[in-house]
Design a protein around this motif. Structure first.
Motif, PDB file in Angstrom:
ATOM      1  N   LYS A  58       0.860  -1.257  -0.205  1.00  0.00           N
ATOM      2  CA  LYS A  58       0.005   0.051   0.157  1.00  0.00           C
ATOM      3  C   LYS A  58       0.918   1.333  -0.081  1.00  0.00           C
ATOM      4  O   LYS A  58       0.487   2.225  -0.608  1.00  0.00           O
ATOM      5  CB  LYS A  58      -0.818  -0.221   1.205  1.00  0.00           C
ATOM      6  CG  LYS A  58      -2.036  -1.056   1.024  1.00  0.00           C
ATOM      7  CD  LYS A  58      -3.021  -1.002   2.417  1.00  0.00           C
ATOM      8  CE  LYS A  58      -4.197  -1.742   2.204  1.00  0.00           C
ATOM      9  NZ  LYS A  58      -5.139  -1.452   3.422  1.00  0.00           N
TER      10      LYS A  58
ATOM     11  N   VAL B 229       0.808   4.136  -2.822  1.00  0.00           N
ATOM     12  CA  VAL B 229       0.642   5.724  -2.195  1.00  0.00           C
ATOM     13  C   VAL B 229       1.682   6.548  -2.602  1.00  0.00           C
ATOM     14  O   VAL B 229       1.557   7.611  -3.305  1.00  0.00           O
ATOM     15  CB  VAL B 229       0.390   5.933  -0.792  1.00  0.00           C
ATOM     16  CG1 VAL B 229       0.368   7.094  -0.252  1.00  0.00           C
ATOM     17  CG2 VAL B 229      -1.177   5.163  -0.423  1.00  0.00           C
TER      18      VAL B 229
ATOM     19  N   GLU C 195       1.760   7.223  -6.468  1.00  0.00           N
ATOM     20  CA  GLU C 195       0.721   8.091  -6.844  1.00  0.00           C
ATOM     21  C   GLU C 195       1.128   9.475  -6.564  1.00  0.00           C
ATOM     22  O   GLU C 195       0.873  10.366  -7.359  1.00  0.00           O
ATOM     23  CB  GLU C 195      -0.567   7.730  -6.116  1.00  0.00           C
ATOM     24  CG  GLU C 195      -1.824   8.367  -6.633  1.00  0.00           C
ATOM     25  CD  GLU C 195      -2.229   8.157  -8.236  1.00  0.00           C
ATOM     26  OE1 GLU C 195      -2.664   9.379  -8.861  1.00  0.00           O
ATOM     27  OE2 GLU C 195      -1.984   7.217  -8.644  1.00  0.00           O
ATOM     28  N   GLY C 196       1.711   9.563  -5.413  1.00  0.00           N
ATOM     29  CA  GLY C 196       2.291  11.121  -4.982  1.00  0.00           C
ATOM     30  C   GLY C 196       3.173  11.434  -5.888  1.00  0.00           C
ATOM     31  O   GLY C 196       3.101  12.763  -6.144  1.00  0.00           O
TER      32      GLY C 196
ATOM     33  N   TYR D  72       9.408  11.878  -1.588  1.00  0.00           N
ATOM     34  CA  TYR D  72       8.647  10.713  -2.145  1.00  0.00           C
ATOM     35  C   TYR D  72       9.383   9.694  -2.721  1.00  0.00           C
ATOM     36  O   TYR D  72       9.489   8.781  -2.579  1.00  0.00           O
ATOM     37  CB  TYR D  72       7.761  11.307  -3.153  1.00  0.00           C
ATOM     38  CG  TYR D  72       6.562  11.956  -2.889  1.00  0.00           C
ATOM     39  CD1 TYR D  72       6.217  12.077  -1.306  1.00  0.00           C
ATOM     40  CD2 TYR D  72       5.904  12.749  -3.663  1.00  0.00           C
ATOM     41  CE1 TYR D  72       5.230  12.830  -1.002  1.00  0.00           C
ATOM     42  CE2 TYR D  72       4.696  13.372  -3.300  1.00  0.00           C
ATOM     43  CZ  TYR D  72       4.398  13.394  -2.019  1.00  0.00           C
ATOM     44  OH  TYR D  72       3.299  14.260  -1.525  1.00  0.00           O
TER      45      TYR D  72
END
Length: 167
Positions: A4, A8, A11-12, A22
Motif C-alpha cells: 500500500k 501511495v 501516486e504521490g 517521495y
C-alpha cells in the motif's frame, strides 16, 4: 503494508514528481520489499534530472543508505570531480568518509579530510578522520598527531585516547 505504501508513494510522485521525500520513501519501501533493481531505477531516473555535481550526490546518498558503499564512493568521487564542495556540507562529508571507511579506502579519507581542513579550517571531525586513516595505514605517529588536534578542538574525542596514545 509495504504494498500500500508503494502504491501511495507512486501516486504521490505522479502528483508532485520532483518531491525528493517521495523518492527517498519510495526507495526505502522498494528496498524493504526486496525490489532493489526497481529502487536503483528510481534513484537513477531521479538523479538523471538533476545537473552534476548534485546528481552524483543524490545517488551517493541513496547508495550509502542502502549500504552499497562501493557505489556510494564512486558517486561521491564523481561529485568531487564535478566540483561538489564537501567542506560546506557536513552530512555529505560524513557519509563520504563513512563509506570510504567501510571500504577501507584510507587514502581517500586522508585526501578529502585534508581538503576539508584547508577549505573550511580545522575541525575535530576532519582531524579524527585523518587520525583513523593514518592509524590504519600504519602511520601511527601521524595518527596520534591528528588525534591530538581533534581532541584540542573537541574533548569528546578523549574517549579514544587508548587507541591512539598507546603503542
Amino acid at each position: 503494508s509495504l504494498v500500500k505504501a508503494e502504491a501511495v508513494l507512486k501516486e504521490g510522485r505522479k502528483l508532485s514528481y520532483d518531491r525528493v521525500e517521495y523518492v527517498y520513501e519510495l526507495v526505502d519501501v522498494l528496498s524493504a520489499q526486496g525490489k532493489l533493481d526497481e529502487a536503483d531505477r528510481v534513484i537513477e531516473e531521479h538523479a538523471s534530472r538533476i545537473p552534476p555535481p548534485y546528481s552524483y550526490v543524490i545517488k551517493a546518498r541513496f547508495y550509502f543508505l542502502e549500504k552499497k558503499y562501493d557505489l556510494a564512493i564512486e558517486s561521491y568521487k564523481q561529485a568531487e570531480t564535478a566540483g561538489y564542495p564537501f567542506w560546506t556540507e557536513d552530512n555529505d562529508y560524513i557519509y563520504f568518509m563513512a563509506a570510504a571507511e567501510k571500504l577501507k579506502d584510507y587514502q581517500t579519507i586522508l585526501r578529502v579530510s585534508q581538503e576539508h581542513i584547508s577549505r573550511r579550517g580545522p575541525t575535530a571531525v576532519a582531524y579524527f578522520n585523518q587520525a583513523a586513516a593514518y592509524y590504519y595505514l600504519g602511520s601511527k605517529d601521524e595518527g596520534r598527531k591528528a588525534y591530538l588536534k581533534a581532541v584540542a578542538l573537541d574533548r569528546t574525542y578523549e574517549k579514544y585516547s587508548s587507541f591512539f596514545t598507546s603503542q
